[in-house]
Enzyme design. Structure first.
Site, PDB file in Angstrom:
ATOM      1  N   CYS A   1      -0.112   3.991   2.572  1.00 50.04           N
ATOM      2  CA  CYS A   1       0.253   3.560   3.926  1.00 50.04           C
ATOM      3  C   CYS A   1       1.671   4.009   4.267  1.00 50.04           C
ATOM      4  O   CYS A   1       1.960   4.428   5.392  1.00 50.04           O
ATOM      5  CB  CYS A   1       0.160   2.043   4.052  1.00 50.04           C
ATOM      6  SG  CYS A   1      -1.505   1.368   3.839  1.00 50.04           S
TER       7      CYS A   1
ATOM      8  N   CYS B   1       0.834  -1.210   0.000  1.00 50.03           N
ATOM      9  CA  CYS B   1       0.000   0.000   0.000  1.00 50.03           C
ATOM     10  C   CYS B   1       0.867   1.258   0.000  1.00 50.03           C
ATOM     11  O   CYS B   1       1.526   1.569   1.001  1.00 50.03           O
ATOM     12  CB  CYS B   1      -0.927  -0.019   1.217  1.00 50.03           C
ATOM     13  SG  CYS B   1      -1.827   1.513   1.497  1.00 50.03           S
TER      14      CYS B   1
END
Length: 232
Positions: free
Chosen positions: A46, A43
């Site tokens: 993230c 991700c």
């Protein structure tokens, strides 16, 4: 297996897991707020969010803890909380979720989120955080990031519903997006109206205006020719 938060009272940022969630988060949040960051190695957002979130938590000096949970390895709790996309951040207090957000958000918004949870932001600190957020929103809007600016303005209005800069800024976002009706609704906010004392002073001035006009009308009329002849 990750150590529990209880293993080190000074450990404010650490990894968590499904099997330690009760100790790391639920039980620990009965003593102080705990933030849970659901993430995954693949991700991108993230990776953007994590450093800013850790920085804000460490700046809280132990009043808030952060537990990071990799959903690829620990999908259980994330599924129970209905996490559909990541990063997803949840705040727990006294054993239950009380706040949260999804996606990579501006650092100013992260600080406000953590400070609110920690109860750290006094009047001066809170005002400073709002000013920083407003500046970032203005910069985002100037760069054409209407959605990002609107998100920041909305967060400011959650903290201060009568913040005039945020109200006007959000109205500008609606206007830039072509949502004229929403823009008008924002600009009709009571916070933008003149306070009552100002209105009364304005009314008093307006009442005096006819008197001034009547006095002026009693003066002898001067023709344009007379005014020209008086000129040096």
């Amino acid at each position: 297996m990750p150590d529990t938060l209880g293993a080190n009272s000074l450990d404010t940022v650490k990894d968590g897991a499904d099997q330690t969630f009760m100790v790391d988060v639920i039980e620990a949040s009965r003593e102080q707020p705990v933030i849970v960051d659901f993430w995954a190695p693949w991700c991108g957002p993230c990776k953007t969010l994590a450093p800013a979130l850790e920085k804000a938590v460490r700046a809280a000096k132990g009043k808030v803890r952060l537990v990071k949970i990799n959903i690829d390895e620990n999908p259980g709790v994330a599924g129970q909380l209905g996490v559909k996309s990541i990063p997803a951040v949840f705040a727990f207090d006294r054993g239950r979720p009380v706040d949260g957000f999804m996606g990579a958000v501006p650092e100013s918004q992260i600080r406000m989120f953590v400070d609110k949870l920690a109860g750290l932001a006094g009047p001066d600190a809170a005002a400073e955080e709002l000013e920083v957020a407003l500046k970032e929103a203005g910069e985002a809007l100037a760069l054409g990031d209407v959605g990002g600016a609107a998100q920041i303005y909305a967060v400011v209005l959650q903290a201060d519903p009568e913040n005039i800069k945020a109200i006007v800024g959000l109205a500008r976002c609606y206007l830039a997006a072509g949502e004229v009706e929403q823009c008008a609704q924002r600009l009709s906010s009571p916070a933008l109206r003149l306070p009552a004392p100002t209105r009364r002073r304005s009314m008093r001035r307006s009442r005096r205006t006819p008197t001034t006009t009547r006095r002026a009308s009693t003066s002898p009329a001067r023709s344009p020719h007379a005014e020209i002849s008086r000129a040096p």
